[in-house]
Design an enzyme around this catalytic site. Structure first.
Site, PDB file in Angstrom:
ATOM      1  CG  ASP A 321      -3.601   0.518  -1.061  1.00  0.00           C
ATOM      2  OD1 ASP A 321      -4.024  -0.433  -0.060  1.00  0.00           O
ATOM      3  OD2 ASP A 321      -3.228   1.634  -0.670  1.00  0.00           O
ATOM      4  CD  GLU A 322       0.075   3.326  -1.702  1.00  0.00           C
ATOM      5  OE1 GLU A 322       0.378   4.525  -2.529  1.00  0.00           O
ATOM      6  OE2 GLU A 322       0.000   3.456  -0.608  1.00  0.00           O
TER       7      GLU A 322
END
Lengths: 684, 684
Positions: A321-322
């Site tokens: 993620d991210e």
């Protein structure tokens, strides 16, 4: 996966919104999660006295026996009865008979059969289950059934048939941003078992810390953890402890982003030259592994194979993620590689990375799970999606044939009330998935992101709210009565204390430390109706680092104020009782007067403790809220219309009191305002 | 060494007895133990703000740095300031400068130099010490000096020169009768360090449990512990943790008596054939090792050599107490051996056993220490005596040239008030020992015998009272003001909480579990003025086994009630204020009225919780004590003489209320009776 700047705002549901549901048949039982089926047959009951014994029939093993032992110790703890130690041979008449058909899975699995039946008569409680895990689930239900009256402790006569709605019911604990010793994990595993959660998602690596010993690459934990990591022996200890309770342990190694702490020891894995230091701030950071270099995959192959050997669960979480790809954008070699390979953007590059990872996991017989971002067109179907984005994203994945779990709606670090989490359903009533597609929705996980928790406070951030999420994931979709949920939650919260959880008992200690003596009464009054600000506002209002002490008023204050709920509810009842205005009048006046005097008493207390200075305006506003409420009630009682100036001044005061200080805010503002508005205008 | 049936009754000292002492120069400081010398120079002070830094000069090492790190975290915890991590190079100007001359002993030793100096000006605190341990002691003093006012946290300007009066200041923890996990030991080691205790006496074996892993004789821990033992890795972990805090770890292997748990796995060591099972009752039991067989010494040689390698301290405690010799008397082979060797009685036989043990210890470079009973004419002078009998026995040993430590007077399991322990002095003012003889008196140890403690309750049995014993053993003999001791004890008790101790915060949880909800107010009122019965009466009044739950009202109730002390004191002041009777009248009436109503409120609470049934008479007596006290005050206020029937009835009621129930008794009886007698006769 924590500081989602654009995390979709969750539907705000106050406790006043009661979703009407299938009528609850057993209103007196304090079960949570509510079983699939309960038949309650008062007044029959099975008395628990010092002759209480337990026997097993059919399958038995060390795990079942240990579970029975724990059950008996907790039963003794509550009843203060000395019970016979040990388990009686199965052919004897005992008050509790456990009939188990088999061991179930050797390694806790998402396909475990967790069902059980309980039949209690006035002579015997019969707990039957196809697996040991089912029997363990039933033992927890039994402990929740324990009741008492003047004469004795007893189990009410019930017939329960139970199994979970979803097979994946997890709690993510981020021990990377703030480390948690194994005893914290153990007591939380006990609590998870008590509410039938079955997955500890162990978020082991982050920008802010690498928390597991690697024998292959020791600089990972040696340089990435400040010495705060789990040895492999401790990892095994936690896995065994979880298995004993029928709980899976899914490790997460969050890559290619969120990886600063990896790069402290091994900067050569990064997409920029380094050197790197452990990140101390909260947020999203640039460091990311370089997905274009074979050495990185060689490293990951060795490392993930080591971890695959350490963690027996069939799933391994790779985060994903991210990663904003800024390091990738700036690295000419990476750009050249993308051009050469025809990789059109960073999403595609990460997809390429994940494909390589997947091969490593497959070689190690592991299934891959990762956050929403990993869902790319070329992703094989045997990868599971962990959705922070929401049920729509989850449904979309399910339609494409991917298994998935939900965490959107279950971010317990955001300090929202249990009622709000409770209405998040991985498969909402309005889901348009076909039954076959719906099977891909495996469940969900509460997420304890750990920017602002320590061993002192983590229990109060997880519990009791997570029990409501556990109910959402276990119980039938139709169990949705929020009032009844809160009633049961209060009982379960007390029971969790017997497992060593500190969610209730640490607050007083933290207040004593702040006040520097035992006289915490006025501060407790304040703290009972304020809460930490929600979502990601704490850091904005009161910036700290991962090394800061989490011992302030905001840390001592807990989410989901019971007192505020009670206040709101009494205000409704009181106003609905107009023009008589008798209902709860005494209680409201007493509460408001307590605010008024406590606010005043707090001033000298704060003056002795510089650490409390930040909440001095809250103390002043506490007095004003009390005064304003009392004035409103006084007008309502008298039937007199207050002057317009009073209304304006009071509204201004209440609005003023709504401002946060020290990242804390009142959660009784709406109720006081309702009193003011009602007083100002009998026909609002 | 716990159920001394004929333990000499300790001198009972109530808190009202104040031994006048050298005038305390620094009445505002909350130091405990009080340093040897303190010069206090207000209004100068060193402000602690976010710029606070620490540097070292001279010697530094990992142990000192870890100590500074802990100091800084605790300072941050209290002030909620984010301080710079790490230690600044020594040539910089910092608010705290630590100047240490050397490492001191590699293994904490009874001959360690623990002295230190603190000089605080408005610019800098200088802590200087010859050893790291001295510096650690000084850091604890600094944390106790931390103060605050409206503007800031600060250290007051003081000059302290400090060193201990006795070199051996211990806490015995019996983890055999009830096992305590390592985290319980660790937090208690932190607390010991906070009050400058320097010996953990680890009572590892008992009739009721063998608690340490032996690789040489694994059946010892495998069959003697129910699985509750420390692995050798855990032992090393505790020793390292203690060493980090300048604390010695002295292991005790209690033989030849108190050894039932050894014999479960190795019955051939016993003086009767067996088989043996782990003892579950409290008391003194017959099983004893056979001192006449060479195989026993061969076993002990191997075992004690193994343990000597595991525990680095120069002393090894061999127990030696309470062997009544009944198994020896009944064993013909032992009797024949004694006759053959001319061993005249069991004392001589045990002396022979000890002489053999001593050789084993000497071979392993260990000094022997044991309880009073080991002191026999032929005992070599390099053996130390641990006295449960008292200062006379200790003095007698010292005159003969034996080193010794005192535990008589420090039996904290007997639920006596801190004031009583505080007046026990290993070298009382009236000691007739010569200075040379007095040097043999090395100090003392508080003893936490563990028949009735669990991880939930042990902290409240040890703390805060043990801090008063710590002061007795560290501070000058002349520091004896009990009122001031209690004032400081209350402050220190709060500070101990920051180390994770549960002595204050567990009570509410235990009351919630008993009451089965959050409304514990009335029960708290009761619990605030009752205490567990003293000495060995608990078992007589409320028999339980080592396997019983310790979750009853008696377990939730703590020793040395602060509320009762306050009540007694207010009664004195109120009566001394006669015939006006104004002083504390309001407070007393409020307190007595609370008893009256709480007693009544408790009845329905008890009726919901069978486990509380045993204290129902206490609830009823609570009401009656409140009523009686209120009536007495009412007579005193009015100046009217009550009728004789009132006096008789009231005295009878108070006497009735003095009876224990559930092994609990009121500790406000004397105060209420004084009120009654004063009311009945203005000139008593």
């Amino acid at each position: 996966m924590t500081t989602k700047k654009y995390l979709p705002l969750l539907l705000t549901v106050t406790c006043a919104v009661t979703v009407t549901a299938q009528e609850v048949k057993t209103p007196k039982l304090n079960l949570m999660p509510m079983p699939a089926s309960v038949k309650f047959q008062p007044p029959d009951r099975l008395v628990v006295d010092s002759s209480f014994k337990v026997a097993t029939r059919g399958h038995t093993d060390a795990r079942l026996q240990a579970g029975i032992h724990r059950f008996m110790r907790r039963l003794e703890g509550r009843t203060v009865l000395t019970l016979a130690p040990g388990i009686v041979p199965g052919d004897q008449m005992t008050q509790l008979m456990i009939q188990c058909e088999g061991a179930g899975k050797n390694i806790p699995s998402v396909s475990e059969n967790e069902s059980y039946r309980i039949d209690i008569t006035d002579r015997q409680a019969l707990l039957s289950a196809p697996t040991v895990v089912g029997a363990l689930r039933g033992l927890e239900t039994l402990l929740q059934l324990l009741d008492a009256d003047r004469t004795a402790y007893f189990f009410p006569a019930v017939q329960i048939q139970d199994q979970p709605r979803f097979p994946w019911r997890g709690l993510l604990i981020d021990i990377a941003r703030h480390f948690q010793p194994t005893d914290v994990l153990k007591r939380n595993l006990d609590a998870m078992a008590a509410v039938k959660l079955n997955v500890l998602h162990w978020h082991l690596t982050e920008d802010q810390g690498f928390r597991v010993e690697s024998k292959k690459f020791p600089k990972l934990h040696q340089l990435g953890s400040d010495g705060n990591y789990y040895t492999q022996e401790q990892v095994k200890e936690i896995i065994a402890y979880a298995r004993d309770r029928g709980i899976r342990v899914v490790p997460e190694f969050d890559i290619p982003g969120h990886s600063t702490s990896w790069l402290v020891g091994y900067p050569e894995l990064g997409s920029a030259p380094g050197p790197y230091t452990i990140e101390r701030r909260p947020g999203i950071f640039e460091p990311a592994l370089d997905p274009t270099r074979e050495e990185v995959y060689k490293f990951l192959d060795t490392f993930l194979s080591e971890m695959a050997g350490l963690f027996p669960d069939e799933y391994l979480h790779i985060g994903g993620d991210e990663n904003e790809g800024k390091q990738w954008d700036r690295n000419p070699a990476i750009q050249a590689y993308m051009k050469q390979k025809g990789i059109k953007d960073n999403h595609a590059l990460q997809a390429y990375f994940n494909t390589r990872l997947l091969k490593i996991l497959q070689k190690n017989n592991k299934k891959m799970i990762g956050w929403d971002e990993i869902l790319q067109p070329e992703l094989p179907k045997d990868v599971a999606i962990h959705s922070w984005r929401g049920t729509a994203a989850l449904a979309e994945a399910a339609r494409k044939g991917y298994d998935g779990i939900l965490s959107n709606g279950y971010y317990i670090d955001l300090i929202q009330p249990a009622s709000q989490h409770y209405v998040s359903d991985p498969l909402p009533a309005d889901s348009t998935l076909t039954p076959l597609e719906a099977k891909h929705v495996l469940g969900g996980e509460a997420t304890m992101w750990a920017e602002w928790v320590t061993p002192e406070t983590i229990d109060s951030r997880i519990w009791p709210r997570t029990a409501a999420i556990a109910e959402r994931l276990w119980s039938p979709r139709t169990v949705t009565d929020i009032t009844d949920m809160y009633r049961r939650l209060a009982v379960i919260s007390l029971q969790l204390e017997e497992l060593g959880l500190n969610h209730k008992k640490y607050q007083d200690m933290m207040l004593r430390r702040l006040v520097r003596n035992d006289d915490i009464g006025p501060l407790k009054t304040l703290v009972s109706i304020i809460e930490p600000v929600k979502e990601y506002r704490r850091y904005q209002l009161r910036p700290q680092t991962m090394l800061s002490p989490l011992t302030g008023a905001v840390d001592a204050t807990t989410p989901d104020s019971e007192t505020a709920r009670k206040f709101s509810w009494m205000v409704q009842e009181f106003l609905n009782d107009g023009p008589r205005f008798q209902l709860y009048q005494t209680e409201l006046i007493q509460m408001l007067a307590d605010w008024q005097t406590s606010g005043a008493s707090l001033v000298p207390v704060i003056d002795r403790s510089p650490a409390l200075k930040e909440i001095k305006p809250l103390a002043e506003n506490l007095t004003r809220l009390g005064e304003t409420g009392l004035e409103a009630i006084s007008y309502l009682k008298s039937g007199m219309q207050p002057p317009k100036e009073w209304r304006d001044r009071s509204v201004a005061r209440v609005d003023e009191a709504a401002k946060p200080y020290g990242a804390l805010e009142f959660v009784v503002i709406a109720g006081v305002k309702q009193l003011v508005m009602a007083a100002a205008d009998a026909k609002p």
